[in-house]
Design a protein around this motif. Structure first.
Motif, PDB file in Angstrom:
ATOM      1  N   MET A 281       0.827  -1.201   0.000  1.00 40.34           N
ATOM      2  CA  MET A 281       0.000   0.000   0.000  1.00 40.34           C
ATOM      3  C   MET A 281       0.867   1.259   0.000  1.00 40.34           C
ATOM      4  N   VAL A 282       1.953   1.247   0.773  1.00 39.03           N
ATOM      5  CA  VAL A 282       2.838   2.413   0.810  1.00 39.03           C
ATOM      6  C   VAL A 282       3.507   2.626  -0.548  1.00 39.03           C
ATOM      7  N   VAL A 283       4.023   1.554  -1.132  1.00 41.24           N
ATOM      8  CA  VAL A 283       4.680   1.660  -2.446  1.00 41.24           C
ATOM      9  C   VAL A 283       3.676   2.128  -3.496  1.00 41.24           C
ATOM     10  N   ALA A 284       2.467   1.558  -3.463  1.00 43.13           N
ATOM     11  CA  ALA A 284       1.437   1.960  -4.429  1.00 43.13           C
ATOM     12  C   ALA A 284       1.070   3.429  -4.264  1.00 43.13           C
ATOM     13  N   ALA A 285       0.976   3.894  -3.019  1.00 43.78           N
ATOM     14  CA  ALA A 285       0.610   5.286  -2.768  1.00 43.78           C
ATOM     15  C   ALA A 285       1.675   6.239  -3.293  1.00 43.78           C
ATOM     16  N   VAL A 286       2.951   5.880  -3.103  1.00 49.00           N
ATOM     17  CA  VAL A 286       4.030   6.725  -3.624  1.00 49.00           C
ATOM     18  C   VAL A 286       3.965   6.781  -5.143  1.00 49.00           C
ATOM     19  N   GLY A 287       3.768   5.615  -5.780  1.00 47.54           N
ATOM     20  CA  GLY A 287       3.647   5.591  -7.236  1.00 47.54           C
ATOM     21  C   GLY A 287       2.463   6.398  -7.722  1.00 47.54           C
ATOM     22  N   ALA A 288       1.314   6.252  -7.049  1.00 43.62           N
ATOM     23  CA  ALA A 288       0.116   6.997  -7.455  1.00 43.62           C
ATOM     24  C   ALA A 288       0.329   8.499  -7.282  1.00 43.62           C
ATOM     25  N   TRP A 289       0.984   8.901  -6.202  1.00 43.44           N
ATOM     26  CA  TRP A 289       1.243  10.319  -5.954  1.00 43.44           C
ATOM     27  C   TRP A 289       2.064  10.935  -7.083  1.00 43.44           C
ATOM     28  N   HIS A 290       3.093  10.213  -7.522  1.00 38.44           N
ATOM     29  CA  HIS A 290       3.923  10.734  -8.611  1.00 38.44           C
ATOM     30  C   HIS A 290       3.174  10.724  -9.945  1.00 38.44           C
TER      31      HIS A 290
ATOM     32  N   PRO B 242      -7.631   9.091 -12.678  1.00 35.58           N
ATOM     33  CA  PRO B 242      -7.364  10.010 -11.559  1.00 35.58           C
ATOM     34  C   PRO B 242      -8.015   9.574 -10.252  1.00 35.58           C
ATOM     35  N   TRP B 243      -9.230   9.001 -10.341  1.00 34.61           N
ATOM     36  CA  TRP B 243      -9.908   8.593  -9.105  1.00 34.61           C
ATOM     37  C   TRP B 243      -9.204   7.406  -8.458  1.00 34.61           C
ATOM     38  N   LEU B 244      -8.734   6.476  -9.260  1.00 36.93           N
ATOM     39  CA  LEU B 244      -7.975   5.350  -8.709  1.00 36.93           C
ATOM     40  C   LEU B 244      -6.686   5.840  -8.064  1.00 36.93           C
ATOM     41  N   LEU B 245      -5.986   6.739  -8.728  1.00 39.71           N
ATOM     42  CA  LEU B 245      -4.723   7.250  -8.196  1.00 39.71           C
ATOM     43  C   LEU B 245      -4.961   8.047  -6.916  1.00 39.71           C
ATOM     44  N   ARG B 246      -6.021   8.838  -6.875  1.00 40.24           N
ATOM     45  CA  ARG B 246      -6.322   9.595  -5.652  1.00 40.24           C
ATOM     46  C   ARG B 246      -6.672   8.657  -4.511  1.00 40.24           C
TER      47      ARG B 246
END
Length: 474
Positions: free
Chosen positions: A197-206, A356-360
């Protein structure tokens, strides 16, 4: 602190310090294995994207590992300072288990950590990859010993009581006690899930900030594949763990479910929401689904379990807490399963990197795995009460004889120091995450060594000297 006893403050202090400690080792477990996988992928394919990701997450792992070690030292001292009667009673078993963790796991991690952090340009690729794998294995061995000790406290087996203290009668039964396999798997997979989840969140943020480079896409894709596997698996492991707990700690399950008593032969409802009232032995504002509780708890449509009223009042856990912590854990778990399925559907539609909604949603849910681990730990440990060693030693009999003022002062100091130390560490980790993966230039990497700049002497030496305000490494 008005209204609190020495026992209350000792429990709050231990819960406060261990809550910080759980977060960092959980990430260390997941990141160590993730780094080993990245380096294995790089060795096999020689694709630079894996090398870039390895060095990006290695810096974060170095800071996280160092803080995890610091937070763990505090806990070791607390067993002697705040829980000396527990140490006297159970130290003959828990002491050797934690010593084995140091001898087999911590030394393994420490022995190869330097090679992992600073040996990329100094040793061969195969040896460096071996070091990364050994560190990953070390974190899992460490988890094994710690969970063996904790599981013994939950479901003690293989012991004898001599002169009023516990002594080992059969080490295999001590280690492989009834709850140990379930706790080990549940915690290990939880660490992988939280890290994904942390790795995915960092990727989504970028990706949301248009940093759409191959390294970012790769980390996001790998994390979502991991989430798709571990989130449903964790739900299955949690169900098995719950059945095991029902067998060996039925009062805990009754408290978790807010179940007070059976109504004749009626099947159990699933209580979705309620406010348990321990004093009046009832639930307020209850919302329940008929029969569903029987299906979840006994896997039949008409099964029943013991209610809290079937246990003496002094043996009941505080349902007002574990009722909600359990539902927080389950709710976050279901949300992560939903996120994984959503990402799989968007991957099928070739829109996973651009939705965008998935990434957010992924960015917002970055801490979900870690919060779920904390909620699960609160459920497990508070649900064991009023026992510190289940059925053998009550928590009130394990606490040291300190004055309320002494414990209040030490708790206040812990809060101040932790707010500063861990606040700085977490802020720095966030800045590292914001910097994003970059092309690793081995030819210009700092070599270090005696008399040279950047001589590696501590884990934090593996991270950049400066990170600019916009997140880029200097």
């Amino acid at each position: 602190m008005s209204g609190f006893t020495a026992l209350d403050l000792a429990r709050i202090q231990f819960g406060f310090t261990v809550s910080f400690h759980i977060i960092f080792p959980a990430l260390s477990i997941g990141l160590a294995s993730y780094l080993a996988v990245l380096e294995l992928c790089w060795l096999r394919t020689k694709r630079e994207v894996y090398s870039d990701l390895y060095h990006f997450w290695l810096k974060i792992f170095a800071v996280n590992f160092g803080i995890g070690v610091v937070s763990g030292i505090v806990l070791a001292y607390q067993f002697g300072t705040n829980w000396n009667f527990f140490s006297q009673f159970a130290g003959g078993i828990t002491g050797p288990l934690l010593t084995d963790e140091v001898l087999t796991a911590f030394f393994l991690e420490a022995g190869f950590l330097g090679v992992m952090l600073f040996g990329w340009n100094r040793v061969g690729p195969a040896l460096h990859c071996f070091a990364s794998v050994m560190v990953a294995i070390g974190t899992l061995i460490s988890t094994t010993w710690i969970l063996a000790s904790n599981s013994f406290m939950q479901t003690p087996r293989g012991y004898a009581i001599e002169n009023g203290v516990l002594v080992p009668a059969d080490w295999l039964e001590v280690i492989f006690n009834p709850s140990f396999p379930f706790r080990l798997l549940h915690m290990s997979v939880g660490a992988f899930l939280a890290t994904a989840m942390v790795v995915a969140a960092v990727g989504a943020w970028h990706l949301l900030r248009k940093n759409d480079i191959p390294a970012v896409r790769t980390m996001f894709s790998m994390a979502m594949w991991m989430l798709l596997v571990t989130a449903p698996l964790q739900a299955l492991l949690g169900d098995a763990h719950g059945i095991n707990t029902l067998e060996h700690q039925p009062a805990k399950i009754a408290g978790v479910e807010g179940h007070w008593q059976n109504q004749g032969d009626e099947p159990l409802p699933l209580i979705v929401f309620a406010i348990p009232d321990m004093e009046n032995e009832t639930n307020h504002f209850q919302i329940a689904i008929p029969r569903m509780g029987s299906w979840i708890l006994t896997h039949t449509w008409g099964g029943q379990i013991k209610g809290l009223k079937d246990f003496p009042k002094e043996d009941r856990p505080d349902a007002t807490i574990i009722f909600f912590t359990f539902r927080a854990m389950v709710g976050l778990g279901m949300a992560m399963i939903g996120l994984a399925l959503w990402a799989a559907w968007q991957r099928h539609r070739h829109a996973m990197y651009s939705s965008p909604w998935l990434l957010r949603a992924t960015t917002v849910m970055g801490p979900a795995g870690l919060i779920a681990i904390l909620a699960g730990w609160y459920t497990t440990e508070i649900g064991r009460q009023p026992w510190v060693v289940y059925g053998l030693l009550r928590t009130k009999d394990a606490v040291s004889a300190h004055a309320v003022g002494t414990l209040a002062l030490s708790l206040g100091l812990f809060i101040v120091v932790y707010a500063f130390v861990f606040g700085v560490a977490i802020t720095y980790i966030f800045r590292l995450m914001r910097s994003g993966p970059a092309r690793y230039d081995a030819a210009h990497a700092a070599t270090g060594g005696p008399g040279q700049a950047h001589t590696p002497s501590r884990p934090l030496s593996a991270v950049p000297d400066q990170i600019s305000t916009n997140g880029s490494a200097q």
